[in-house]
Each structure stands twice: as structure tokens, then as C-alpha cells.
Design a protein around this motif. Structure first.
Motif, short mmCIF file in Angstrom:
data_model
loop_
_atom_site.label_atom_id
_atom_site.label_comp_id
_atom_site.label_asym_id
_atom_site.label_seq_id
_atom_site.Cartn_x
_atom_site.Cartn_y
_atom_site.Cartn_z
N GLU A 66 0.72 -1.05 -0.17
CA GLU A 66 -0.13 -0.19 -0.05
C GLU A 66 0.81 1.29 -0.38
O GLU A 66 0.43 2.46 -0.86
N ALA A 67 1.92 1.45 0.39
CA ALA A 67 3.04 2.31 0.89
C ALA A 67 3.33 2.66 -0.93
O ALA A 67 3.36 3.79 -1.01
N SER A 68 3.58 1.29 -0.82
CA SER A 68 4.67 1.72 -2.68
C SER A 68 3.92 2.19 -3.32
O SER A 68 3.88 2.71 -4.20
N ARG A 69 2.86 1.57 -3.52
CA ARG A 69 1.40 1.50 -4.13
C ARG A 69 1.08 2.73 -4.38
O ARG A 69 0.81 3.82 -5.30
N LEU A 70 0.79 3.82 -3.02
CA LEU A 70 0.45 5.12 -2.69
C LEU A 70 1.76 6.17 -3.54
O LEU A 70 1.58 7.26 -3.80
N TYR A 71 3.12 5.71 -2.78
CA TYR A 71 4.28 6.44 -3.14
C TYR A 71 4.19 6.67 -4.82
O TYR A 71 4.48 8.08 -5.56
N THR A 84 1.03 3.31 -14.58
CA THR A 84 1.80 1.18 -14.55
C THR A 84 1.30 1.11 -13.42
O THR A 84 0.45 0.22 -13.03
N ALA A 85 2.50 1.12 -12.73
CA ALA A 85 2.77 0.57 -11.83
C ALA A 85 1.83 0.65 -10.58
O ALA A 85 1.11 0.62 -9.47
N PHE A 86 1.49 1.62 -10.52
CA PHE A 86 0.40 2.24 -9.46
C PHE A 86 -1.38 1.28 -9.79
O PHE A 86 -1.76 1.24 -8.52
N PHE A 87 -1.76 1.43 -10.97
CA PHE A 87 -3.51 0.86 -11.54
C PHE A 87 -1.94 -0.92 -11.04
O PHE A 87 -3.65 -1.86 -10.64
#
Length: 125
Positions: free
Chosen positions: A72-77, A92-95
Motif C-alpha cells: 500500500e505504501a509503495s502503491r500510494l508513492y 502503471t505500477a499504481f494501477f
């Protein structure tokens, strides 16, 4: 009309289109922080206080929670960086991080645990 004004208008319209995603990611950070604290306290209490008949189930609870925290932290960052700097690989990494690891974690936390309490269904603990 000078050509510079037209370029500023195009830049303004482009930044205005990604504003809703930036606002959603910003608010998601605060909701995820509150959710992480609530789920962390509940998961630790469940791991410490409840006797599980399945040792695999009790040994998976905290690592799955910490995996969710890191993802979650890496997704939001990556989402914030992708929106603010207008970078497609970070978006793309976020999605991708929004769907693939998180869906399995939610399934485990919500339905595959041995001891499921009253609030576990709506909090996915």
C-alpha cells in the motif's frame, strides 16, 4: 493572442484533467493510514489472544498484514509520483499494485481466516 498564452492554456487543461486522480490518491493516503492502524491493532490482538487450531493460519496473519502495508505504501508513492510528475510507468505500477497483490490479501483477510469476529467482515481483518 501571443503563442505563449495558447501553450499555457493547453498546459492548464492537461493539469486540470489529472486533478481528480491526484485528489483521490491524496485522500486515499489518509484513509489507508487510519485503516492500517485499526487493522494492525485488531490483527495483533487476534494473533496474541485467540488460540488457533491451525498453526499456518496464525502464522500468516501478521506477515500478510505487513505485506499489505508495504504494498500500500509503495502503491500510494508510485501513484503520487506518477500524477505529479506525469510519468506513465509509475501510474502503471499504481494501477497494477491496486489489483493484483491487494485482491489476494483482501480475500485472505476477509474470508480465509479461522477466527472471524463480528467486525472482521466489514474491516477485512
Amino acid at each position: 493572442m501571443p503563442p505563449n498564452d495558447n501553450a499555457n492554456l493547453i498546459l492548464y487543461e492537461h493539469r486540470n484533467k489529472k486533478l481528480p486522480l491526484a485528489i483521490l490518491i491524496h485522500h486515499n493516503f489518509f484513509f489507508s493510514l487510519i485503516y492500517a492502524v485499526l487493522v494492525g491493532v485488531s490483527s495483533f490482538k487476534k494473533w496474541r489472544d485467540f488460540n488457533s487450531t491451525d498453526s499456518l493460519n496464525s502464522s500468516l496473519l501478521l506477515p500478510v498484514y505487513w505485506t499489505w502495508v508495504v504494498v500500500e505504501a509503495s502503491r500510494l508513492y508510485s501513484g503520487q509520483k506518477g500524477v505529479l510528475l506525469d510519468k506513465v510507468p509509475e501510474l502503471t505500477a499504481f494501477f497494477l499494485l491496486s489489483f493484483f497483490p491487494q485482491s489476494f490479501i483482501v480475500l485472505y483477510m476477509g474470508f480465509l481466516q479461522e477466527s472471524i469476529l463480528v467486525w472482521d467482515r466489514w474491516m477485512n481483518v
